[in-house]
Design an enzyme around this catalytic site. Structure first.
Site, PDB file in Angstrom:
ATOM      1  CB  SER A 212      31.035  14.050   6.479  1.00 40.45           C
ATOM      2  OG  SER A 212      29.935  13.224   6.188  1.00 40.45           O
TER       3      SER A 212
ATOM      4  NE  ARG B 191      35.832  22.767  -0.158  1.00 41.50           N
ATOM      5  CZ  ARG B 191      35.024  21.732  -0.089  1.00 41.50           C
ATOM      6  NH1 ARG B 191      34.122  21.648   0.885  1.00 41.50           N
ATOM      7  NH2 ARG B 191      35.102  20.759  -0.980  1.00 41.50           N
TER       8      ARG B 191
ATOM      9  CB  THR C  57      28.274  18.747   3.558  1.00 43.87           C
ATOM     10  OG1 THR C  57      29.532  18.154   3.835  1.00 43.87           O
ATOM     11  CG2 THR C  57      28.503  20.055   2.825  1.00 43.87           C
TER      12      THR C  57
ATOM     13  CB  THR D 183      27.250  15.510   0.953  1.00 43.58           C
ATOM     14  OG1 THR D 183      28.476  16.126   0.610  1.00 43.58           O
ATOM     15  CG2 THR D 183      26.153  16.549   0.975  1.00 43.58           C
TER      16      THR D 183
ATOM     17  CB  THR E   1      28.371  12.452  -1.872  1.00 41.81           C
ATOM     18  OG1 THR E   1      29.189  12.625  -0.714  1.00 41.81           O
ATOM     19  CG2 THR E   1      28.536  11.032  -2.376  1.00 41.81           C
ATOM     20  N   GLY E   2      31.172  13.701  -2.559  1.00 41.47           N
ATOM     21  CA  GLY E   2      32.573  13.424  -2.880  1.00 41.47           C
ATOM     22  C   GLY E   2      33.429  14.658  -2.855  1.00 41.47           C
TER      23      GLY E   2
END
Length: 306
Positions: free
Chosen positions: A34, A194, A184, A166, A217-218
């Site tokens: 990622s 995006r 990331t 991330t 993060t997420g």
């Protein structure tokens, strides 16, 4: 296991150096798929990168988003901070800037990312992040057009905990200098163009040497709407301890999106730290790394999600 976070209390190099090197290493090692090249292909099969670096002494920030062809996103972010008056550069223009600054242009695609992309196409482009379009995005690939309907359809959000992650780092030295950074490759199968929370100041990370730092993060699309890193640092400025500050930042998001995937880490100026995460199926604990001058070796810590 989730994102690696580091609080490096070190003598020697500056806190900015620590953050840049830590994130750059993760970019080259393609942490968790990622971060860095060869991961998270978008709807066109391309990998693009987002990164941010922030200096808590001067409040300077450098960031890049939708960066193409350049592997060292955090390095380009630092170049934005140190060689321009700007904060954020995006897309093709950010790549041209990077090349002019001496960064090498190379293909970010790998066999792995090509395979992820071709499997996705074979599977009728599932999952994707479209809504209120035709053809039906839950059954078929695009190109998509707006749907001529008044009814707002609500699609379930994909809580694939490996689709978005991330590297976030907070570094604090003995003299009270604090810096933070993120890097990331965003969300697998994202709509091209995006940008998530990672390169957005106050969302992906925030730091102020008078208060502390935070990094998140997420699910960036949801999390960036709440500026969780900024909120956590402001709470620490008001004297809230890092664990409680982290929890408050997560709680604010939970109020509106109870099922969101996300976590945050916080560190104050005295070197105390904490973390918090939203409990969903597949994420009951959040792991992060802590290193300081005493231990020298990074220690894996975890926090129970709530």
């Amino acid at each position: 296991h989730c994102t690696v976070y580091c609080i490096a209390l070190q003598s020697g190099g500056s806190v900015l150096d620590a953050v840049e090197r830590g994130c750059a290493r993760c970019e080259m090692e393609q942490c968790d798929g990622s971060v860095g090249y060869g991961g998270s292909p978008d709807e066109s099969g391309e990998t693009t990168l987002d990164a941010l670096i922030m200096n808590g002494d001067t409040m300077e920030v450098g960031a890049v988003a939708d960066l193409r062809r350049i592997k060292n996103a955090i390095g380009v972010a630092r170049a934005v901070m140190e060689h321009t008056e700007h904060t954020l550069l995006v897309g093709e223009s950010a790549s041209v800037f990077a090349e002019n600054m001496g960064f090498i242009a190379e293909d970010l695609t790998t066999n792995k990312s090509v395979n992820i992309f071709s499997e996705w196409l074979k599977g009728s482009c599932q999952p994707n992040y479209r809504k209120n379009v035709s053809p039906d995005p839950s059954k078929s690939c695009g190109p998509y057009r707006p749907k001529a309907t008044w009814k707002q359809s609500k699609r379930a959000r994909h809580a694939n905990i490996h689709a978005h992650d991330t590297i976030g780092m907070i570094a604090l030295d003995r003299d009270g200098h604090v810096a933070a950074g993120t890097s990331t490759n965003g969300l697998t199968h994202k709509v091209p163009g995006r940008v998530g929370d990672s390169p957005i100041v106050g969302a992906g990370a925030y730091v102020d040497s008078l208060a502390g730092g935070a990094a998140a993060t997420g699910d960036g699309d949801v999390m960036m709407r709440f500026l969780p890193s900024y909120l956590a640092v402001e709470l620490m400025r008001a004297g809230v301890d890092p664990s409680a500050a982290c929890k408050s930042a997560i709680s604010r998001i939970k109020r509106h999106y109870s099922e969101f995937f996300g976590a945050i880490i916080c560190a104050n100026t005295t070197g105390h730290y904490g973390a918090a995460c939203n409990k969903i199926p597949g994420l009951t604990k959040f792991h992060f790394m802590v290193a300081n001058s005493e231990t020298n070796t990074p220690v894996l810590k975890s926090v129970d999600c709530f």
